[in-house]
Design an enzyme around this catalytic site. Structure first.
Site, PDB file in Angstrom:
ATOM      1  N   TYR A 220     -33.397  -4.677  34.067  1.00 12.67           N
ATOM      2  CA  TYR A 220     -33.045  -3.430  34.753  1.00 12.67           C
ATOM      3  C   TYR A 220     -31.689  -2.992  34.268  1.00 12.67           C
ATOM      4  O   TYR A 220     -30.735  -3.775  34.274  1.00 12.67           O
ATOM      5  CB  TYR A 220     -33.013  -3.631  36.268  1.00 12.67           C
ATOM      6  CG  TYR A 220     -32.594  -2.383  37.012  1.00 12.67           C
ATOM      7  CD1 TYR A 220     -31.248  -2.182  37.343  1.00 12.67           C
ATOM      8  CD2 TYR A 220     -33.496  -1.394  37.334  1.00 12.67           C
ATOM      9  CE1 TYR A 220     -30.845  -1.030  37.989  1.00 12.67           C
ATOM     10  CE2 TYR A 220     -33.116  -0.247  37.979  1.00 12.67           C
ATOM     11  CZ  TYR A 220     -31.780  -0.058  38.311  1.00 12.67           C
ATOM     12  OH  TYR A 220     -31.375   1.074  38.956  1.00 12.67           O
TER      13      TYR A 220
ATOM     14  N   LYS B   4      -5.829   3.649  19.392  1.00  7.45           N
ATOM     15  CA  LYS B   4      -5.748   4.624  18.294  1.00  7.45           C
ATOM     16  C   LYS B   4      -7.109   5.262  18.020  1.00  7.45           C
ATOM     17  O   LYS B   4      -7.209   6.470  17.749  1.00  7.45           O
ATOM     18  CB  LYS B   4      -5.225   3.935  17.023  1.00  7.45           C
ATOM     19  CG  LYS B   4      -5.208   4.822  15.763  1.00  7.45           C
ATOM     20  CD  LYS B   4      -4.419   6.095  15.968  1.00  7.45           C
ATOM     21  CE  LYS B   4      -4.140   6.910  14.720  1.00  7.45           C
ATOM     22  NZ  LYS B   4      -5.058   6.902  13.622  1.00  7.45           N
TER      23      LYS B   4
ATOM     24  N   GLY C  47       0.816  -1.216   0.000  1.00  8.24           N
ATOM     25  CA  GLY C  47       0.000   0.000   0.000  1.00  8.24           C
ATOM     26  C   GLY C  47       0.842   1.254   0.000  1.00  8.24           C
ATOM     27  O   GLY C  47       1.225   1.741   1.056  1.00  8.24           O
ATOM     28  N   LEU C  48       1.112   1.796  -1.203  1.00  7.10           N
ATOM     29  CA  LEU C  48       1.998   2.955  -1.323  1.00  7.10           C
ATOM     30  C   LEU C  48       1.207   4.251  -1.499  1.00  7.10           C
ATOM     31  O   LEU C  48       1.437   5.020  -2.426  1.00  7.10           O
ATOM     32  CB  LEU C  48       2.978   2.751  -2.477  1.00  7.10           C
ATOM     33  CG  LEU C  48       4.037   1.670  -2.246  1.00  7.10           C
ATOM     34  CD1 LEU C  48       4.881   1.482  -3.504  1.00  7.10           C
ATOM     35  CD2 LEU C  48       4.917   2.026  -1.049  1.00  7.10           C
TER      36      LEU C  48
ATOM     37  N   HIS D 170     -40.072  -0.630  35.466  1.00 10.01           N
ATOM     38  CA  HIS D 170     -38.664  -0.984  35.343  1.00 10.01           C
ATOM     39  C   HIS D 170     -37.942  -1.088  36.684  1.00 10.01           C
ATOM     40  O   HIS D 170     -36.759  -1.421  36.715  1.00 10.01           O
ATOM     41  CB  HIS D 170     -37.949   0.040  34.451  1.00 10.01           C
ATOM     42  CG  HIS D 170     -38.364  -0.045  33.014  1.00 10.01           C
ATOM     43  ND1 HIS D 170     -38.170  -1.160  32.243  1.00 10.01           N
ATOM     44  CD2 HIS D 170     -39.001   0.862  32.215  1.00 10.01           C
ATOM     45  CE1 HIS D 170     -38.642  -0.948  31.024  1.00 10.01           C
ATOM     46  NE2 HIS D 170     -39.160   0.275  30.981  1.00 10.01           N
TER      47      HIS D 170
ATOM     48  N   GLU E 290      -8.822  13.605  19.558  1.00  6.72           N
ATOM     49  CA  GLU E 290      -8.423  14.567  18.520  1.00  6.72           C
ATOM     50  C   GLU E 290      -9.638  15.364  18.036  1.00  6.72           C
ATOM     51  O   GLU E 290      -9.573  16.591  17.886  1.00  6.72           O
ATOM     52  CB  GLU E 290      -7.778  13.800  17.367  1.00  6.72           C
ATOM     53  CG  GLU E 290      -7.332  14.616  16.189  1.00  6.72           C
ATOM     54  CD  GLU E 290      -6.831  13.715  15.063  1.00  6.72           C
ATOM     55  OE1 GLU E 290      -7.321  13.872  13.923  1.00  6.72           O
ATOM     56  OE2 GLU E 290      -5.963  12.857  15.322  1.00  6.72           O
TER      57      GLU E 290
ATOM     58  N   SER F 169      -0.167   7.302  14.236  1.00  8.28           N
ATOM     59  CA  SER F 169      -0.675   8.672  14.219  1.00  8.28           C
ATOM     60  C   SER F 169       0.454   9.664  13.977  1.00  8.28           C
ATOM     61  O   SER F 169       1.574   9.482  14.445  1.00  8.28           O
ATOM     62  CB  SER F 169      -1.354   9.009  15.551  1.00  8.28           C
ATOM     63  OG  SER F 169      -1.802  10.357  15.549  1.00  8.28           O
TER      64      SER F 169
ATOM     65  N   ALA G 105      -9.212   0.683   5.571  1.00  3.18           N
ATOM     66  CA  ALA G 105      -9.756  -0.246   6.557  1.00  3.18           C
ATOM     67  C   ALA G 105     -10.963  -0.986   6.002  1.00  3.18           C
ATOM     68  O   ALA G 105     -11.683  -0.497   5.128  1.00  3.18           O
ATOM     69  CB  ALA G 105     -10.141   0.513   7.825  1.00  3.18           C
TER      70      ALA G 105
ATOM     71  N   HIS H 265      -7.647   7.793  20.647  1.00  4.19           N
ATOM     72  CA  HIS H 265      -6.784   8.926  20.290  1.00  4.19           C
ATOM     73  C   HIS H 265      -7.499   9.825  19.285  1.00  4.19           C
ATOM     74  O   HIS H 265      -7.547  11.044  19.430  1.00  4.19           O
ATOM     75  CB  HIS H 265      -5.463   8.412  19.707  1.00  4.19           C
ATOM     76  CG  HIS H 265      -4.676   9.439  18.936  1.00  4.19           C
ATOM     77  ND1 HIS H 265      -5.032   9.818  17.649  1.00  4.19           N
ATOM     78  CD2 HIS H 265      -3.578  10.159  19.246  1.00  4.19           C
ATOM     79  CE1 HIS H 265      -4.182  10.741  17.217  1.00  4.19           C
ATOM     80  NE2 HIS H 265      -3.290  10.960  18.167  1.00  4.19           N
ATOM     81  N   ASN H 266      -8.073   9.216  18.246  1.00  8.46           N
ATOM     82  CA  ASN H 266      -8.748  10.003  17.222  1.00  8.46           C
ATOM     83  C   ASN H 266      -9.990  10.695  17.769  1.00  8.46           C
ATOM     84  O   ASN H 266     -10.310  11.818  17.374  1.00  8.46           O
ATOM     85  CB  ASN H 266      -9.123   9.121  16.033  1.00  8.46           C
ATOM     86  CG  ASN H 266      -7.927   8.793  15.152  1.00  8.46           C
ATOM     87  OD1 ASN H 266      -6.784   8.856  15.593  1.00  8.46           O
ATOM     88  ND2 ASN H 266      -8.182   8.428  13.921  1.00  8.46           N
TER      89      ASN H 266
ATOM     90  N   ASN I 217       2.362  -2.627  -4.393  1.00  6.54           N
ATOM     91  CA  ASN I 217       1.103  -1.907  -4.516  1.00  6.54           C
ATOM     92  C   ASN I 217       0.308  -2.563  -5.638  1.00  6.54           C
ATOM     93  O   ASN I 217       0.883  -2.965  -6.659  1.00  6.54           O
ATOM     94  CB  ASN I 217       1.342  -0.432  -4.842  1.00  6.54           C
ATOM     95  CG  ASN I 217       0.102   0.410  -4.624  1.00  6.54           C
ATOM     96  OD1 ASN I 217      -0.163   0.857  -3.514  1.00  6.54           O
ATOM     97  ND2 ASN I 217      -0.683   0.628  -5.677  1.00  6.54           N
TER      98      ASN I 217
END
Length: 488
Positions: A486, A188, A14-15, A457, A195, A133, A81, A191-192, A37
């Site tokens: 409950y 991650k 994957g380039l 309830h 962000e 990241s 992804a 983290h996002n 690739n």
């Protein structure tokens, strides 16, 4: 193809931008990298361009890629992804042998990484799902790397990952083992999410200065430059300073004033909010940041509404310096809440999945290379060093003191903006969370009574031991049968 030095230390599929820059980073630290690739012209262009003369082996098939690697073979996947990752795994895995390693370095969901770890382990293969990241520059010069998955794989990739990762002042790499299965990608994801929150908070501070204080881009640029010298020192404050000072080469106007106010998103913030809802963790600030982007995207509808719906008159005679100081305190305190919620979410997921996540280690990994890197994170690491079982950052003595210091300015900034009709969804939700978290009594007793009234309830009582549930026949017509479920 596979020309040049054979016996690569690692292969990469994957380039795109991140893939290319990670390869160059690895090569600059002494590692030989084989690349592939699906569009092979990208391989040729890379090998004859940025990679020319470097220890980088171009390949035109996955068979060539695998054949160019040292044992145990290590193949890093940098593709979109989801199904694309599984497609690459399905293509590469049959060519590998027991003990070889597959690494997914994209923004995958943790459920996928957990599944892949288990499925590949059944075939004798080791899997790592790692968050990366730092964007394009971080990938090239030193990202934050968050690996998780099969722990047997870690010793084999540790020298590469820790070499290419960002370093903090004492040389410690912003990369360490996070935990099993999908833990790396989960960290991650959080983290996002943080962000998203940080960016929205900064945007709200900018909005108040622009609309309420009627400051120019240059004036706001000066404020962010000053803030970056204090407790708010961070990458996002730094780039905001730079953005606000940038002029359009054609018109000479501030570039920020020419950009349409309709935000995009790729989904990791939404994933974070969904996970929080599933785990019953109040991730209110990050949720508001996600929805603020959604509202911004309704640009045409908002323009029509602005012409039809009147808000309050903007206050006049505000003391600019006092408001800017209050905004700084509001931004800092709200940022603390964002991190407190994020770490609480990771703790909940760790309990749910029986993972061990070192919160102090995560804070250290985020101190350099990543988008949310800041001086602030050093204090978070110290908090977890003091108490590794800390349930919430707001309970740490240092941060309790910081919030107390900022509380009056926080309330002033939020209150003044609301009175002036300026939306502060993230800052105001952070303040509401803070007030809720510090409340020994909330109105949920009434909520429980309502639930019991219309749905039987049940509820607990303050004069009886916890864990005993009761039902009231509120109307005299409902009988004594209660709901069997409950949820607290």
């Amino acid at each position: 193809m596979a020309t040049g030095t054979q016996g690569a230390d690692i292969g990469l599929v994957g380039l795109a931008v991140m893939g290319e820059n990670l390869v160059l980073n690895m090569e600059s630290h002494g590692f030989t990298v084989a690349v592939f690739n699906r569009t092979t012209s990208k391989v040729d262009a890379f090998v004859e361009g940025r990679a020319k003369g470097k220890k980088i082996i171009g390949t035109h098939t996955v068979e060539e890629l695998v054949g160019a690697l040292k044992r145990p073979r290590k193949v890093m996947i940098m593709v979109k992804a989801g199904k694309a990752v599984d497609a690459v795994i399905d293509e590469v895995a049959p060519l590998l042998e027991p003990g070889d390693i597959l690494i997914d370095g994209g923004n995958s969901e943790q459920e996928d990484s957990t599944r892949r770890t288990r499925e590949l382990a059944a075939k004798g293969l080791l899997f790592i799902g790692t968050g990366v990241s730092g964007g394009e520059e971080g990938a090239l010069k030193g990202p934050s790397i968050m690996p998780g998955g099969n722990p047997e794989a870690w010793p084999h990739v540790k020298p590469i990952f820790q070499s290419i990762a960002a370093k903090v002042a004492d040389g410690t790499p912003c990369c360490d083992w996070v935990g099993p299965e999908g833990a790396g990608h989960y960290v991650k994801m959080v983290h996002n999410g943080i962000e998203y929150g940080d960016m929205q908070l900064i945007c709200e501070a900018y909005h108040v200065m622009r609309e309420l204080l009627e400051m120019s881009a240059d004036e706001i640029h000066e404020v962010f430059a000053r803030w970056n010298q204090g407790p708010l020192d961070s990458y996002l404050i730094e780039i905001t300073r730079d953005i606000l000072g940038y002029k359009d080469p054609e018109s000479g106007q501030p570039m920020i004033d020419l950009i349409l106010d309709a935000a995009g998103q790729k989904g990791t913030g939404k994933w974070t909010v969904i996970s929080a809802a599933n785990l019953a963790v109040p991730l209110t600030l990050i949720a508001e940041a996600v929805f603020a982007r959604c509202l911004s995207a309704q640009k045409d509808e908002r323009v029509k509404a602005s012409e039809a719906i009147k808000g309050p008159d903007r206050p006049t005679g505000l003391d600019r310096k006092s408001m800017i100081d209050a905004l700084e305190q509001a931004l800092y305190a709200s940022k603390l809440v964002s991190y407190a919620q994020g770490f609480a979410l990771m703790n909940a997921m760790a309990r749910e999945s029986n993972w061990e996540i070192n919160n102090g280690g995560v804070a250290l990994m985020w101190r350099g290379g990543c988008i949310i890197r800041s001086a602030f994170l050093g204090k978070i690491k110290e908090a977890f060093d003091r108490d590794p079982k800390l349930a919430n950052l707001l309970m740490d003595p240092y941060f309790r003191g910081e919030v107390d210091r900022c509380q009056s300015g926080w309330r002033k900034a939020v209150g003044t903006a609301i009175a002036g009709g300026i939306p502060l969804p993230a800052m105001s939700s952070a303040l509401a969370y803070f007030d809720g978290y510090r409340s020994g009594r909330l109105p949920a007793n009434l909520l429980q009574a309502q639930r019991d009234y219309f749905g039987a309830h049940t509820y607990e009582r303050v004069d009886r031991p916890r864990g005993n549930f009761f039902h009231t026949n509120w109307t005299g017509r409902g009988g004594t049968t209660a709901s069997s479920s409950y949820n607290a």
